[in-house]
Design an enzyme around this catalytic site. Sequence first.
Site, PDB file in Angstrom:
ATOM      1  CB  CYS A 137      -5.347  -1.417  -1.797  1.00  0.00           C
ATOM      2  SG  CYS A 137      -6.687  -0.624  -0.901  1.00  0.00           S
ATOM      3  CD  GLU A 147      -5.401  -5.958  -1.043  1.00  0.00           C
ATOM      4  OE1 GLU A 147      -4.871  -4.824  -1.018  1.00  0.00           O
ATOM      5  OE2 GLU A 147      -6.132  -6.387  -0.131  1.00  0.00           O
ATOM      6  CG  ASN A 175      -0.420  -0.231   2.518  1.00  0.00           C
ATOM      7  OD1 ASN A 175       0.580  -0.916   2.670  1.00  0.00           O
ATOM      8  ND2 ASN A 175      -1.028   0.337   3.537  1.00  0.00           N
TER       9      ASN A 175
HETATM   10  N1  THU Z   1      -5.354  -1.321   2.442  1.00  0.00           N
HETATM   11  C1  THU Z   1      -4.821  -2.190   1.533  1.00  0.00           C
HETATM   12  O1  THU Z   1      -3.666  -2.051   1.128  1.00  0.00           O
HETATM   13  N2  THU Z   1      -5.601  -3.199   1.094  1.00  0.00           N
HETATM   14  C2  THU Z   1      -6.892  -3.417   1.469  1.00  0.00           C
HETATM   15  O2  THU Z   1      -7.542  -4.313   0.959  1.00  0.00           O
HETATM   16  C3  THU Z   1      -7.495  -2.583   2.509  1.00  0.00           C
HETATM   17  C4  THU Z   1      -6.692  -1.420   2.970  1.00  0.00           C
HETATM   18  C5  THU Z   1      -4.517  -0.220   2.926  1.00  0.00           C
HETATM   19  C6  THU Z   1      -4.968   1.143   2.486  1.00  0.00           C
HETATM   20  C7  THU Z   1      -4.414   2.009   3.585  1.00  0.00           C
HETATM   21  O3  THU Z   1      -3.070   2.362   3.262  1.00  0.00           O
HETATM   22  C8  THU Z   1      -4.384   1.122   4.807  1.00  0.00           C
HETATM   23  O4  THU Z   1      -4.528  -0.200   4.333  1.00  0.00           O
HETATM   24  C9  THU Z   1      -5.489   1.415   5.805  1.00  0.00           C
HETATM   25  O5  THU Z   1      -6.721   1.447   5.192  1.00  0.00           O
END
Ligand code: THU
Length: 128
Positions: free
Chosen positions: A51, A53, A40
Amino acid sequence: MKDLVKQARAAMQHAWAPYSNFHVGAAIEAADGTVYVGCNVESASYGLTICAERMALGAAVVGGARTLKRLVVTTDVDPPAAPCGACRQLLAEFGLDLEVTAVGPATEKRWTLAALLPDAFTKETLDR
Ligand code: THU
Protein backbone atom coordinates in the site's frame (compact mmCIF):
# COMPACT_ATOMS: atom_id res chain seq x y z
CA MET A 1 -1.87 20.76 4.15
CA LYS A 2 -2.23 21.83 0.51
CA ASP A 3 1.41 20.97 -0.07
CA LEU A 4 1.00 17.52 1.45
CA VAL A 5 -1.99 16.87 -0.79
CA LYS A 6 0.05 18.01 -3.78
CA GLN A 7 2.90 15.68 -2.88
CA ALA A 8 0.57 12.73 -2.27
CA ARG A 9 -1.10 13.34 -5.63
CA ALA A 10 2.29 13.55 -7.33
CA ALA A 11 3.28 10.22 -5.75
CA MET A 12 -0.04 8.74 -6.86
CA GLN A 13 0.99 9.40 -10.47
CA HIS A 14 3.71 6.78 -9.97
CA ALA A 15 1.40 4.09 -8.57
CA TRP A 16 1.93 0.68 -10.11
CA ALA A 17 -1.59 -0.75 -10.10
CA PRO A 18 -2.16 -2.66 -13.34
CA TYR A 19 -4.45 -5.22 -11.63
CA SER A 20 -6.80 -3.08 -9.55
CA ASN A 21 -6.30 0.18 -11.46
CA PHE A 22 -6.82 1.79 -8.04
CA HIS A 23 -4.11 4.42 -7.69
CA VAL A 24 -3.14 5.58 -4.21
CA GLY A 25 -0.68 8.25 -3.07
CA ALA A 26 0.52 9.01 0.44
CA ALA A 27 2.53 11.80 2.03
CA ILE A 28 3.75 11.75 5.63
CA GLU A 29 4.99 14.87 7.36
CA ALA A 30 7.48 14.20 10.14
CA ALA A 31 8.01 16.37 13.23
CA ASP A 32 10.85 18.31 11.58
CA GLY A 33 8.68 19.13 8.55
CA THR A 34 10.27 16.63 6.19
CA VAL A 35 7.78 14.99 3.86
CA TYR A 36 8.01 11.34 2.78
CA VAL A 37 5.86 9.95 -0.02
CA GLY A 38 4.67 6.57 -1.22
CA CYS A 39 2.45 4.98 -3.84
CA ASN A 40 0.94 1.51 -4.08
CA VAL A 41 2.94 -1.15 -5.89
CA GLU A 42 1.12 -4.26 -7.10
CA SER A 43 2.46 -7.64 -8.11
CA ALA A 44 1.29 -10.38 -10.47
CA SER A 45 1.50 -12.40 -7.27
CA TYR A 46 -1.33 -10.28 -5.86
CA GLY A 47 -0.65 -10.83 -2.18
CA LEU A 48 2.70 -9.08 -2.42
CA THR A 49 1.06 -5.74 -3.12
CA ILE A 50 2.28 -2.87 -0.96
CA CYS A 51 0.00 0.00 0.00
CA ALA A 52 0.95 3.64 -0.54
CA GLU A 53 0.79 4.36 3.20
CA ARG A 54 3.24 1.62 4.13
CA MET A 55 5.58 2.73 1.33
CA ALA A 56 5.55 6.27 2.73
CA LEU A 57 6.04 4.95 6.26
CA GLY A 58 9.03 2.90 5.12
CA ALA A 59 10.52 5.96 3.44
CA ALA A 60 10.03 7.98 6.64
CA VAL A 61 11.68 5.32 8.79
CA VAL A 62 14.67 4.85 6.50
CA GLY A 63 14.95 8.64 6.33
CA GLY A 64 15.41 8.61 10.09
CA ALA A 65 11.99 9.99 11.08
CA ARG A 66 10.46 8.65 14.28
CA THR A 67 7.84 11.25 15.17
CA LEU A 68 5.13 11.60 12.54
CA LYS A 69 2.65 14.46 12.48
CA ARG A 70 0.38 14.08 9.48
CA LEU A 71 -0.51 11.60 6.78
CA VAL A 72 -2.42 12.48 3.63
CA VAL A 73 -3.80 9.69 1.44
CA THR A 74 -5.09 10.48 -2.03
CA THR A 75 -7.25 8.36 -4.32
CA ASP A 76 -9.64 8.96 -7.19
CA VAL A 77 -12.78 8.13 -5.22
CA ASP A 78 -15.32 10.03 -3.17
CA PRO A 79 -16.01 9.57 -0.34
CA PRO A 80 -12.22 9.34 0.04
CA ALA A 81 -10.56 6.03 0.95
CA ALA A 82 -9.15 5.67 4.46
CA PRO A 83 -6.02 3.56 5.11
CA CYS A 84 -6.55 -0.20 5.27
CA GLY A 85 -6.31 -2.09 8.54
CA ALA A 86 -2.78 -3.36 7.97
CA CYS A 87 -1.53 0.19 7.32
CA ARG A 88 -3.35 1.51 10.41
CA GLN A 89 -1.58 -1.11 12.49
CA LEU A 90 1.89 -0.38 11.14
CA LEU A 91 1.36 3.38 11.44
CA ALA A 92 0.35 2.85 15.09
CA GLU A 93 3.93 1.79 15.75
CA PHE A 94 4.86 5.48 15.64
CA GLY A 95 2.00 6.88 17.69
CA LEU A 96 -1.77 7.18 17.67
CA ASP A 97 -1.74 11.00 17.58
CA LEU A 98 -1.01 10.98 13.85
CA GLU A 99 -3.49 13.14 11.96
CA VAL A 100 -4.82 11.20 8.97
CA THR A 101 -6.54 12.93 6.06
CA ALA A 102 -8.11 11.04 3.17
CA VAL A 103 -8.54 13.14 0.05
CA GLY A 104 -10.69 12.33 -2.97
CA PRO A 105 -11.27 14.44 -6.09
CA ALA A 106 -14.02 16.47 -4.42
CA THR A 107 -14.07 15.73 -0.69
CA GLU A 108 -11.79 15.00 2.23
CA LYS A 109 -12.12 13.40 5.63
CA ARG A 110 -9.89 13.68 8.71
CA TRP A 111 -9.32 11.56 11.79
CA THR A 112 -6.65 10.81 14.34
CA LEU A 113 -5.09 7.39 13.99
CA ALA A 114 -6.51 6.66 17.46
CA ALA A 115 -10.01 7.09 16.04
CA LEU A 116 -9.22 4.81 13.09
CA LEU A 117 -7.72 2.12 15.31
CA PRO A 118 -9.58 1.94 18.62
CA ASP A 119 -8.13 -0.27 21.38
CA ALA A 120 -4.93 -0.53 19.37
CA PHE A 121 -2.35 -3.20 20.06
CA THR A 122 0.89 -1.24 20.49
CA LYS A 123 4.30 -1.50 22.13
CA GLU A 124 2.63 -0.23 25.34
CA THR A 125 0.48 -3.35 25.27
CA LEU A 126 3.63 -5.47 25.41
CA ASP A 127 4.80 -3.57 28.49
CA ARG A 128 1.65 -4.30 30.51
N1 THU B 1 -4.27 0.29 -1.29
C1 THU B 1 -3.45 1.23 -0.75
O1 THU B 1 -2.45 1.63 -1.36
N2 THU B 1 -3.75 1.71 0.48
C2 THU B 1 -4.81 1.31 1.23
O2 THU B 1 -4.97 1.74 2.36
C3 THU B 1 -5.79 0.37 0.67
C4 THU B 1 -5.45 -0.23 -0.65
C5 THU B 1 -3.94 -0.24 -2.62
C6 THU B 1 -3.53 -1.68 -2.64
C7 THU B 1 -3.91 -2.08 -4.04
O3 THU B 1 -2.83 -1.77 -4.92
C8 THU B 1 -5.07 -1.20 -4.40
O4 THU B 1 -5.08 -0.15 -3.45
C9 THU B 1 -6.42 -1.91 -4.36
O5 THU B 1 -6.59 -2.57 -3.17
